[in-house]
Enzyme design. Structure first.
Site, PDB file in Angstrom:
ATOM      1  N   ASP A  92     -14.002  20.218  23.103  1.00  0.00           N
ATOM      2  CA  ASP A  92     -14.194  20.672  24.477  1.00  0.00           C
ATOM      3  C   ASP A  92     -14.675  19.520  25.367  1.00  0.00           C
ATOM      4  O   ASP A  92     -15.665  18.865  25.070  1.00  0.00           O
ATOM      5  CB  ASP A  92     -15.238  21.794  24.472  1.00  0.00           C
ATOM      6  N   THR A 143     -12.327  25.895  30.229  1.00  0.00           N
ATOM      7  CA  THR A 143     -12.274  26.079  28.773  1.00  0.00           C
ATOM      8  C   THR A 143     -11.237  27.103  28.337  1.00  0.00           C
ATOM      9  O   THR A 143     -10.435  26.840  27.439  1.00  0.00           O
ATOM     10  CB  THR A 143     -13.662  26.480  28.248  1.00  0.00           C
ATOM     11  N   ASN A 154     -11.795  30.744  33.407  1.00  0.00           N
ATOM     12  CA  ASN A 154     -12.799  31.331  32.515  1.00  0.00           C
ATOM     13  C   ASN A 154     -13.118  32.753  32.972  1.00  0.00           C
ATOM     14  O   ASN A 154     -13.315  33.650  32.158  1.00  0.00           O
ATOM     15  CB  ASN A 154     -14.073  30.497  32.523  1.00  0.00           C
ATOM     16  N   LYS A 200     -17.639  28.391  20.973  1.00  0.00           N
ATOM     17  CA  LYS A 200     -17.528  29.381  22.049  1.00  0.00           C
ATOM     18  C   LYS A 200     -16.551  30.470  21.641  1.00  0.00           C
ATOM     19  O   LYS A 200     -15.510  30.179  21.039  1.00  0.00           O
ATOM     20  CB  LYS A 200     -17.024  28.721  23.333  1.00  0.00           C
ATOM     21  N   ARG A 216     -14.546  32.095  23.553  1.00  0.00           N
ATOM     22  CA  ARG A 216     -13.261  31.934  24.229  1.00  0.00           C
ATOM     23  C   ARG A 216     -12.389  30.862  23.569  1.00  0.00           C
ATOM     24  O   ARG A 216     -11.164  30.953  23.619  1.00  0.00           O
ATOM     25  CB  ARG A 216     -13.457  31.635  25.714  1.00  0.00           C
ATOM     26  N   HIS A 267     -21.801  18.577  30.639  1.00  0.00           N
ATOM     27  CA  HIS A 267     -22.362  19.347  31.748  1.00  0.00           C
ATOM     28  C   HIS A 267     -23.828  18.986  32.008  1.00  0.00           C
ATOM     29  O   HIS A 267     -24.255  18.871  33.153  1.00  0.00           O
ATOM     30  CB  HIS A 267     -22.269  20.842  31.459  1.00  0.00           C
ATOM     31  N   HIS A 320     -16.073  20.122  35.528  1.00  0.00           N
ATOM     32  CA  HIS A 320     -14.622  19.905  35.542  1.00  0.00           C
ATOM     33  C   HIS A 320     -14.016  21.066  36.318  1.00  0.00           C
ATOM     34  O   HIS A 320     -14.706  21.777  37.021  1.00  0.00           O
ATOM     35  CB  HIS A 320     -14.091  19.852  34.104  1.00  0.00           C
TER      36      HIS A 320
END
Length: 557
Positions: free
Chosen positions: A42, A81, A102, A171, A173, A304, A491
């Protein structure tokens, strides 16, 4: 010659170990590999890969000795993501996959919270995601039901029922978008260990790992030793209200488990979980080929929280390289014929405060008044719309904006026109793209680096889920107005620093070569499909098979 290798999920705690065989293996057989290992790191941009490539000595160095596409593209505009992961194992652009971001807004759902998370099933009563507290507590049912297309693992299971489709990630997702709906096992981080789909049992090896993590995660952790190549990256950068980044080596005090995800240790845990699942299920050792998708999330959390160019990211790159090397050693020890693919869901942009010091004048934070609530109130006042209900909805300052459905149609149109004009006039905005205009554009083909902004937005556009209009910022604008909540960089733009990612393939005996021309992440699934004998009809993919043999035999035939 044999050597012992270890994957450590936490400092001082051996979570999973195996024995690696260091003997040479023969060249790649013509037979399909028994295990496909698809790894997404990621926020691992092409820029990060290029910057640190010369320092890699472990797993990333091994991958760089295989087939290298240094200029891969997450070709769409919504570089987040969930959309990024939805392209990797499906072979379609995120809009076609139904994953436009997301989060998005669905004004038709019955619950008060109209924000939909890409990996939730909002049809289940009592769930919520739009409220940040609910989201952090996981008060939603994780699901891949929003994903409209099958993944490679699902396609393989359809033609080969004995094949296993597995996903492990930091994650939910990432795991769900790469694994899909039909998964044999799936795990993601939640709280202080790995969770799975509601109603599923956890494998004993993963339960044991969770127990070990639970016993260690709250303990203090000393700082990482700073690798030689990282010393020059250590420099304190001030941001926000007296806070700084750039000189932190991931030391944690006792009881600081909440910051564990934003450290290199986190990827160690994810790889330990993947190793445990491979070992217990004996993936790659059955009659049919298996697929495991692995989503490594620490680089994103670190990007981040600390930006992409400081000491923190340099240490993370070194540790990622080391952890991947140990993970591949474990696979070697099982004598599995495996192929590895590694890429990323998106890139990232460094924090503007450091970029400004480096002489990047365009680097700045977004105007805090550039958001749906403020713009909506301004438009409502201009158009004399009574009441205090919102006329404009969005999940954030960029991306999809939705006009209230409670308004009469003519008024909705006036609100949209006024809001689009007001936002388009803002100095930080590059483009505002209308829904119907995007719907009329043909899905782009060809080299993604020369796509127009509208074409990039079209790739992550879905007519049933996308907003009434889409907002794109100018280069260098960070869509975070304040760092109060701990994120300093992000991002999500249509620019190449967020779109370009490496795409790497490795298999024992594979001939090394490098293709500098652009390819796309939607090319990955067709490429891996050709290796394991899965045929994806041409009209069911936006990508193409990449020849990764590097010799007279074409791997796509």
């Amino acid at each position: 010659m044999r050597k012992t290798i270890i994957v450590t999920a936490l400092a001082g705690s051996i979570i999973f170990s195996g024995t690696a065989n260091a003997e040479d293996h023969s060249a790649v057989d013509k037979a399909p590999p028994k295990l496909v290992v698809a790894i997404s790191v990621d926020q691992f941009s092409a820029d990060l890969f290029s910057e640190y490539r010369s320092s890699f000595t472990g797993g990333l160095n091994r991958l760089a000795s295989g087939v290298v596409f240094p200029s891969g593209y997450q070709s769409h505009a919504a570089t987040e993501t969930c959309p990024g992961h939805s392209t990797i194992m499906t072979g379609v652009h995120s809009g076609r996959a139904g994953i436009i971001g997301n989060n998005w807004i669905d004004l038709s759902i019955k619950r008060d919270d109209k924000t939909v998370y890409c990996a939730e099933d909002e049809r289940i009563a009592g769930t919520s995601f739009g409220d940040i507290t609910a989201a952090m507590q996981g008060d939603y049912v994780a699901s891949a039901w929003h994903l409209l297309v099958p993944t490679l693992g699902e396609r393989l299971k359809k033609i080969s029922p004995k094949s296993r489709n597995v996903a492990v990630a930091g994650k939910d997702r990432a795991a769900l978008m790469m694994g899909g709906k039909q998964v044999d096992e799936i795990y993601w981080w939640k709280g202080k260990g790995f969770s799975t789909l509601e109603g599923r049992k956890t494998l004993p090896s993963v339960a044991a790992l969770n127990k070990a993590i639970g016993e260690q995660i709250d303990k203090a952790r000393p700082a990482y030793a700073i690798p030689a190549q990282c010393v020059a990256h250590s420099a304190k950068i001030m941001h926000g209200d007296g806070k700084s980044v750039g000189d932190y080596a991931f030391q944690r005090p006792e009881g600081a488990a909440s910051i564990y995800r934003g450290s290199p240790d986190f990827d160690g845990s994810i790889l330990a979980a993947a190793s445990a699942v491979i070992n217990e299920m004996k993936l790659g050792q059955g009659e049919a080929a298996d697929v495991i998708s692995v989503g490594l999330s620490a680089t994103d959390y670190i990007g981040h929280a600390f930006g992409t160019e400081g000491l923190e990211m340099c240490i993370q790159m070194s540790e990622l390289d080391r952890s991947l090397g140990e993970f591949f050693d474990i696979l070697d020890s099982e004598n599995i014929d495996y192929v590895v693919m590694l890429t990323a869901d998106h890139g990232g942009l460094d924090l503007p405060e450091r970029m400004s010091l480096q002489g990047v004048p365009a680097a700045q934070r977004i105007d805090p008044n550039l958001n749906a609530e403020t713009i909506g109130k301004t438009v409502a006042k201009e158009l004399n719309i009574p009441g205090d209900k919102p006329v404009l909805y969005a999940d954030g300052p960029i991306g999809d904006y939705y006009v209230s459905r409670d308004l009469p149609e003519k008024q909705r149109q006036r609100v949209k026109d006024s809001a689009m004009a007001l936002i388009a006039a803002h100095a930080q905005v590059e483009a505002v793209l209308e829904h119907d205009d995007l719907a009329a554009i043909e899905v782009p083909r060809g080299s993604p680096e020369i796509w127009t902004l509208a074409q990039r937005a079209r790739a992550s556009f879905n007519p049933d889920r996308s907003g009434d209009f889409i907002v794109l910022l100018k280069k260098g604008i960070t869509p975070i107005a304040s760092t109060a909540r701990g994120y300093v960089a992000t991002h999500g733009s249509p620019w190449d620093y967020d779109r370009r990612v490496p795409i790497l393939f490795w298999r024992e005996g594979m001939q090394h070569f490098e293709q500098p021309l652009s390819v796309m992440t939607v090319d990955i699934a067709p490429t891996l499909a050709a290796l394991v004998g899965v045929e994806i009809p041409a009209d069911e993919t936006d990508g193409k098979c990449l020849d990764i043999n590097g010799g007279p035999t074409n791997s796509c035939k």
